[in-house]
Design an enzyme around this catalytic site. Structure first.
Site, PDB file in Angstrom:
ATOM      1  N   GLU A  41      -0.715  -7.006  -4.247  1.00 49.66           N
ATOM      2  CA  GLU A  41      -0.707  -8.356  -3.706  1.00 49.66           C
ATOM      3  C   GLU A  41      -2.156  -8.854  -3.694  1.00 49.66           C
ATOM      4  O   GLU A  41      -2.595  -9.472  -4.643  1.00 49.66           O
ATOM      5  CB  GLU A  41      -0.080  -8.369  -2.300  1.00 49.66           C
ATOM      6  CG  GLU A  41       0.466  -9.724  -1.953  1.00 49.66           C
ATOM      7  CD  GLU A  41       1.573  -9.691  -0.902  1.00 49.66           C
ATOM      8  OE1 GLU A  41       1.870 -10.757  -0.401  1.00 49.66           O
ATOM      9  OE2 GLU A  41       2.127  -8.612  -0.574  1.00 49.66           O
TER      10      GLU A  41
ATOM     11  N   GLU B 294      -1.295  -4.835   9.403  1.00 49.12           N
ATOM     12  CA  GLU B 294      -0.448  -5.996   9.137  1.00 49.12           C
ATOM     13  C   GLU B 294       0.637  -6.131  10.196  1.00 49.12           C
ATOM     14  O   GLU B 294       0.919  -7.213  10.682  1.00 49.12           O
ATOM     15  CB  GLU B 294       0.217  -5.832   7.765  1.00 49.12           C
ATOM     16  CG  GLU B 294       1.203  -6.934   7.436  1.00 49.12           C
ATOM     17  CD  GLU B 294       1.707  -6.852   6.011  1.00 49.12           C
ATOM     18  OE1 GLU B 294       1.729  -5.729   5.469  1.00 49.12           O
ATOM     19  OE2 GLU B 294       2.071  -7.899   5.450  1.00 49.12           O
TER      20      GLU B 294
HETATM   21  C1  BGC Z   1       1.351 -11.249   3.025  1.00 48.96           C
HETATM   22  C2  BGC Z   1       1.112 -12.022   4.277  1.00 48.96           C
HETATM   23  C3  BGC Z   1       1.565 -13.425   3.992  1.00 48.96           C
HETATM   24  C4  BGC Z   1       3.047 -13.316   3.878  1.00 48.96           C
HETATM   25  C5  BGC Z   1       3.813 -14.579   3.836  1.00 48.96           C
HETATM   26  C6  BGC Z   1       2.830 -11.205   2.824  1.00 48.96           C
HETATM   27  O1  BGC Z   1       3.231 -10.457   1.757  1.00 48.96           O
HETATM   28  O2  BGC Z   1       0.767 -10.002   3.035  1.00 48.96           O
HETATM   29  O3  BGC Z   1      -0.021 -11.785   4.942  1.00 48.96           O
HETATM   30  O4  BGC Z   1       1.080 -14.407   4.786  1.00 48.96           O
HETATM   31  O5  BGC Z   1       3.406 -12.462   2.825  1.00 48.96           O
HETATM   32  O6  BGC Z   1       5.022 -14.469   3.200  1.00 48.96           O
END
Ligand code: BGC
Length: 905
Positions: free
Chosen positions: A494, A768
């Protein structure tokens, strides 16, 4: 009285002149860069009454940094070589307009400033001169062309990246030389066998389709009379490499790697010469077998080509290159510093895992890569795998999803070899090493921390070691995720510039580091990529993916909130002007969606993302209605846009958006608030939004909402009950309701979920999820389980502003708000911030029934001091150091409410 050089009366001196948001203003893109300076003085209550700026050509003696010191005032003049603004009355010292003619490409200037103090005292001596140099401001400045290897490759999968080289002759000694470069892909450049500069992953990641950065380097010392060679290593990077979810996709911006390099030389005899990449360059494969940001790098040292970037290398067996067409108008200079290696970290332990593998623990979850020193037989391959956590004593790679995060090095043999991958980065604390010859000795494997080389500007400390560790973890998560763009996470497949994440973290980020240049660049891309309806991409730079683009509250609101935060924290009105159309487009777009009802109650929302009660695989299923969140954010953004219009003097817009904000607040109120102040989403996030975004018009409703928020926080056993949206607001909302004890209790809770729970689980970054690691030490089964996401660390902003008590009361901290609210049995706390005006600090201790608050106010600013128990007695003080004392209960006497027993479920 004797004064040191550069010092005026009371030691008053201008310590530093800064150019826009640059750290090193070489190759800048602003023809009229704004100037900021800081003043040091022993004189208290110092306010600037006037200033004078001198800009002179940098030819010749650049070391002569003081000239013409004296009391006389220069009249305004400009005589080719030198511009002097003349004495200008005024107290502005941050982002002051450029006083001279706009810069032309390559122009190098020396800037200095002197100032007058209160009542016209002064002037100070001229400041040391800051050198700045314009880059190539016009497309026509480029005679070099993009060149790409002239070979066919199957780009559906990774292929070996190329080396490019060219030669040129210099007929006379060099006085100065610059190299300007960029690439499709990422690059490193060598001249005559020596690395140019120290940038990592240049040119960084922008919305390449419309904006590609180039960088300038001083290469004076690398060139020589006669033959010279320049070599470029290229790799896929973000341009051609795999980026995105579910394995991502390759070739997002193009499928051919290419380099653009221009070298401009001024000889000692005054003549100039320019050389650049062109059709005569050559290309070959080198030692890098493959390189990808997610995959890692594979390097075979047996394939090295000694001397390839030096002259007289035989490249007859190399391929030719193609000159690629390119619109050079897309090239832009950087807004801030580049990515660099910023720290080396040694392992704290080398262990053997249950399955017999060698695992290194660096003691810190960090972002970068490993540097190895190894000797062994030719052809042996050392494999380095990276992960943030261990699971059952083995590398826990599941959170990386499809990112392989594996580097390999194949030895050339015959001596000590040193290697570090060039074109990848990993988020890791642990590394598994396979194939190492013999024992790993100290110094053989070190971690190299990489991120945008921003200047550190913010510090916090208090008497609770766990809170200090939490704060340190926030700093590390910022370091790990400000790698050219602000990313969500640095390790899995990501690593994207998610808008919502920065929206909530921007206040914290702008306190800890000078991130203004980095954010400015990111905002430019955000604006460029807004859809015709006004929706920014969900991540910036954006690209099409399996994840659809939609109007998403809290994420899209970054278009308005982030520029506003930059204005508040850095005093940059220019960023508001630059982003104004983008800010408007977002608010207008949402207003068009919601129509006359002003309620945003349709469509997909991410809402209070990662509410701790949301199922691991459905992070948007929060307790708080996503549409309540959306309407609340619409009200906030409309209001901030009205405030922005007021700052920019756009009165019609100010009135229009002010009315819109009012209408949205009224709609919110009617739809979601009971007359007595209850909200239909009876959740902490809903109350926090209503209190912080001024959605409750009546005092009684605010009181009731505050009470209900505390009830919910208490009923939740002081465990966190908020996700991305509520978490940055909840402590402030409790404080707004006068419930400081509850805010501290929430901060200091250690059970899961809480801010300190990860700290008790040995976290060294912000996670997270509240429970990325479960209490039994296993990794959360959810698909999204990063151990390095700054978002939930947004509470640090509250630590700075309320626990320590250092906040901006006016843009750029021109006026400080010193408003510490001690609690939670903390016996001391302090924060310091390098504001645009200089260093500000607040520190307090509680001793002998007294609160002692020491405040440092930078010259040319004032501070509003508002102490606990003395509400209504706010005082305003000028620059200097101030000590305040006020009766205050001892730390031991703080009420620490015991958590009520948690009800099952
Ligand atoms: C990210 C997040 C993001 C979110 C929103 C995730 O995969 O890591 O931090 O804001 O998706 O869908």
């Amino acid at each position: 009285m004797t004064t040191a050089p550069h010092e005026g009366p009371h030691g008053t001196r201008v310590t530093e002149v800064r150019i826009e948001h640059h750290r090193e203003p070489l190759g800048i893109g602003e023809p009229s860069p704004r100037l900021s300076w800081t003043v040091a003085t022993e004189s208290p209550d110092w306010k600037q009454s006037a200033y004078e700026i001198r800009v002179r050509d940098a030819h010749g003696d650049e070391t002569a940094s003081t000239r013409g010191d004296g009391d006389e005032t220069d009249p305004e003049r400009s005589d080719g070589d030198e511009t002097v603004s003349g004495r200008r009355d005024g107290d502005e010292s941050v982002l002051v307009p450029w006083p001279a003619a706009p810069l032309r490409s390559r122009q190098r200037k020396l800037v200095s400033v002197r100032v007058w103090g209160p009542d016209g005292t002064g002037p100070s001596p001229w400041s040391p001169e800051t050198a700045l140099e314009a880059g190539l401001l016009e497309p026509d400045d480029w005679t070099a062309r993009f060149v790409s290897p002239a070979w066919q490759e199957d780009v559906t999968d990774q292929v070996p990246p190329p080396l490019l080289r060219g030669e040129f002759r210099l007929r006379a000694p060099v006085e100065s030389a610059r190299l300007y470069a960029t690439a499709h892909g990422v690059h490193e450049i060598e001249i005559n066998g020596t690395r140019v500069g120290d940038h990592v992953l240049a040119p960084g990641w922008t919305h390449y389709t419309e904006r590609l950065r180039y960088q300038a380097f001083d290469v004076t010392g690398l060139l020589r009379t006669g033959g010279n060679a320049v070599g470029v290593l290229l790799a896929d990077g973000w341009f051609r490499g795999r980026i995105g979810f579910e394995g991502g996709a390759r070739n997002r911006y193009g499928d051919r790697l290419a380099a653009l390099v221009q070298i401009e030389v001024r000889h000692t005899d005054g003549s100039t010469a320019t050389f650049g990449s062109g059709g005569d360059w050559r290309a070959a494969h080198g030692p890098i077998v493959s390189s990808g940001i997610y995959e890692g790098e594979r390097y075979d040292a047996r394939r090295e080509l000694p001397g390839w970037s030096a002259p007289h290398f035989d490249d007859s067996a190399w391929s030719g290159v193609d000159v690629l067409p390119y619109d050079l108008g897309r090239l832009v200079a950087p807004d801030g510093p580049p990515v660099r290696r910023t720290e080396l970290v040694d392992p704290v332990a080398v262990t053997t895992s249950p399955s017999g593998r060698t695992v290194l623990d660096f003691g810190q979850n960090l972002v970068g890569r490993l540097r190895i020193r190894v000797s062994g037989e030719a052809g042996r391959t050392v494999t380095l795998r990276h992960a943030e956590v261990l699971e059952n004593g083995e590398l826990g790679t599941r959170p990386l999803r499809l990112a392989e995060a594996t580097d390999t090095y194949t030895l050339r043999g015959g001596g000590t070899e040193e290697w570090e991958p060039r074109f990848t980065f990993h988020g890791f604390r642990y590394a598994e090493v396979d194939g190492w010859p013999g024992e790993i000795a100290p110094g053989d494997i070190r971690a190299v921390v990489c991120h945008t080389d921003m200047r550190r500007t913010g510090w916090f400390e208090c008497s609770d070691p766990l809170v200090n560790k939490l704060h340190e973890n926030v700093v590390w998560s910022m370091r790990g995720n400000f790698l050219d763009i602000p990313t969500d996470c640095p390790q899995r497949d990501e690593r994207l510039g998610w808008t919502g994440d920065l929206q909530i973290f921007a206040p914290t980020a702008s306190f800890l580091y000078d991130c203004a240049g980095l954010v400015r660049s990111w905002l430019t891309d955000l604006a460029l990529q807004q859809s015709p309806e006004g929706w920014p991409p969900l991540w910036v730079p954006g690209f099409e993916s399996v994840f659809p683009r939609f109007a998403c509250a809290a994420w899209g609101d970054a278009a308005v909130i982030v520029p506003w935060v930059m204005y508040r924290r850095f005093g940059d009105t220019g960023v508001l002007a630059a982003q104004y159309a983008s800010m408007k487009a977002w608010v207008d777009g949402v207003a068009a969606l919601t129509g006359e009802r002003h309620l945003w109650d349709e469509g997909l929302q991410l809402g209070d993302w990662l509410d701790p009660t949301a199922p691991p695989d459905r992070p948007f299923e929060a307790r708080t209605d996503g549409h309540l969140v959306a309407t609340a954010y619409h009200a906030l953004s409309a209001q901030l846009l009205a405030d922005t219009a007021a700052v920019l003097g756009r009165d019609e817009d100010r009135d229009h958006y002010g009315k819109l904000a009012e209408a949205v607040r009224a709609a919110f109120h009617q739809e979601y608030v009971s007359p007595s102040g209850r909200l239909v989403s009876d959740s902490q996030t809903a109350y926090a939004l209503a209190l912080r975004f001024t959605l409750l018009p009546e005092e009684e409703q605010r009181r009731r909402a505050g009470r209900r928020l505390v009830e919910l926080v208490r009923a939740g056993g002081f465990r966190i009950g908020t996700g991305f949206v509520g978490t940055p607001l909840v402590c402030d909302a409790l404080c707004a309701a006068g419930e400081y004890d509850a805010a501290y209790r929430l901060l200091l809770e250690q059970g899961c979920p809480s801010w300190l729970y990860p700290v008790t689980m040995d976290a060294t970054t912000i996670w997270e999820r509240w429970d990325s690691m479960l209490p039994d030490g296993s990794v959360n089964p959810g698909d999204m389980t990063s151990f390095n996401h700054y978002a939930l660390g947004a509470v640090a902003d509250w630590l700075h502003r309320t626990v320590a008590g250092l906040a901006p009361a006016a843009p750029g901290y021109r006026r400080l708000l010193v408003r510490p609210r001690p609690g939670g049995r903390l016996s001391h706390a302090s924060a310091a911030h390098r504001t645009p005006y200089g260093r500000a600090a607040v520190s307090w201790t509680r001793e002998d029934g007294e609160l002692r608050v020491c405040v440092t106010v930078p010259p040319n600013t004032t501070a509003l001091v508002d102490l606990p128990g003395r509400e209504g007695e706010t005082v305003e003080v000028g620059s200097g150091r101030h000590l305040f004392r006020t009766p205050f209960p001892a730390a031991e006497d703080d009420v620490i409410e015991e958590a009520p027993p948690l009800l099952p479920g």
